[in-house]
Enzyme design. Sequence first.
Site, mmCIF file in Angstrom:
data_model
loop_
_atom_site.group_PDB
_atom_site.id
_atom_site.type_symbol
_atom_site.label_atom_id
_atom_site.label_comp_id
_atom_site.label_asym_id
_atom_site.label_seq_id
_atom_site.Cartn_x
_atom_site.Cartn_y
_atom_site.Cartn_z
ATOM 1 N N PRO B 208 67.945 34.028 28.092
ATOM 2 C CA PRO B 208 69.203 33.345 28.417
ATOM 3 C C PRO B 208 70.476 34.132 28.132
ATOM 4 C CG PRO B 208 68.361 32.542 26.330
ATOM 5 C CD PRO B 208 67.354 33.530 26.838
ATOM 6 N N CYS B 209 70.366 35.362 27.636
ATOM 7 C CA CYS B 209 71.590 36.022 27.175
ATOM 8 C C CYS B 209 72.559 36.342 28.309
ATOM 9 C CB CYS B 209 71.275 37.279 26.373
ATOM 10 S SG CYS B 209 70.440 38.562 27.315
ATOM 11 N N ARG B 210 72.070 36.322 29.557
ATOM 12 C CA ARG B 210 72.975 36.647 30.664
ATOM 13 C C ARG B 210 73.433 35.412 31.440
ATOM 14 N NH1 ARG B 210 71.755 42.278 31.520
ATOM 15 N NH2 ARG B 210 73.277 43.122 30.082
#
Lengths: 270, 267
Positions: B208-210
């Site tokens: 999910p970091c992007r």
Amino acid sequence: MADDKDVLRDVWFGRIPSCFTLNSDEVTEREAEPYYLMLPRVSYLTLVTDKVKKHFLKAMRTDEVEEMWFEYEGTPLKWHYPIGVLFDLHASASALPWSIIVHFKSFPDRDLLHCPTNSVIEAHFMSSIKEADVLKHKSQVVNDMQKKDHKQLWMGLQNDKFDQFWAMNRKLMEYSTEEGGFRYIPFRIYQTTGDKPFIQKLFRPVSPQGNPHTLCDLLKEISVDCEQKRYQVLIHGIEPLLETPLQWLSEHLSHPDNFLHICIVPVPTD
Amino acid sequence: MIVIGSESRGSVPNTSPNVRDMAQVSCCQLDEEEFRKCCLQLLQRSEELRDGWSWQQPQGSEDGYLKKTTLRCVSVTSKRSKKNQQDSALLIDSDCRQNQSAHVSAAPEEATDDADDEDVADDADVPACSACESSFLQFEYHVVFSCSYSSPVLYFRAFTLEGRSLTLEEVWSSIHPNFRLHLQENPLNAVSQQEHPLLGQPFFLLHPCRTEEFMKPLLQMAQQHHRSVNYVLSWLSIIGPVVGLHVPLQYFSTVCVKDPASSSNPG
């Protein structure tokens, strides 16, 4: 009073004496003797057990060998949890050495993540560091680092190099003085009861009034009763005073993945 | 209209002077309450469309997640592609639902047969292929909220009908080649195996970091045009197709009008 930096060393070099025994159902060509090893609390099982694998493979037919996995008293051990967490959670009340059973068949893929190579461990480790920095600094510090800096963190852990690791990790432990601490504290709380594997929430190190939050405040927030003496709250196998400021704990007792891993276990009844 | 967070405050006539500022700050962030609201609206629409989403809440937990299972028909063939794909057993998704190919929308048009679209070409034809065997796979999708990333995360896993879990390699090869190329450039965006935060079992996920990167322009544009957005639904329609999860267009038609004043917002 020990210098705070000594605490960092003590945490890094913590070891658990362990005894690995081959699962009795495994078919062997020779008798497989138990293998003894000092396990680093802050590392991961699949990263430090190459010698264990080699030792037992000598006794087995290689065509019968699948991915190695570990079990303690019927519970498959999650390699992606730091070793110290696994011990504190499952075996802290038991006598040493920690007796672990080694398996080479019937990998429990509903319980355990696969770990075919070290790069899987590295990806998992870096993912934790990234998540911790999202919480502490909105990712700013970890994003400002270069790829080689990330690599240095991993290599430091993999090769057990405290100085190499902390040369880079200290950046992840910085904060501006006006903030009084990190934005949120990266932590996970583990219990053997309950359905969830761990508890993780947003929690600030400082109250809106400016008072430092303590370990007790955190436990209250997640509805753990700290007054009653039915539970032990373990971090790296020790019980810190509940009045310890959370910010200090995060800076000094975090694992290399930058998370505070806290185990709540029933008080031993002996 | 489906509404999130501060925007619903904005649509109430009596607005505080800082609403616009708050809207700017929070438009790209999702908190747990808004996540639940979005999920609720998605569930209502799903029920109308018979799309199969449900809300799951583990016993004794305050946290819940969206869940959907689908049966996908895949053909396992030997390596036929001219390009040197890394996997020897390609899973070609000839999903039983007819609208499958319509949702490979981020990929180029299916007309291009040359490239590495041999998979897609087969897709559109739903091959009754004699050289391969078809089998059914059960895919399970969970939408879980991440408080660390202030965003939803898509967890998924797949089984054969005999109950065998699909490996990372098999899952990877079931991802459309065009997505695969993009994912490979961003290793942290790639599909990896992780522990489900509420169930403790191994699942695959897209990191999910992007998420904020691709949600931000979408949300800002919606705000400029004074359009309301269901964060979870929009996000799902973007990343779902990457892993074979389809969000029918009917979700986005404005059939149900919700009274904005009825949604309660804490200050």
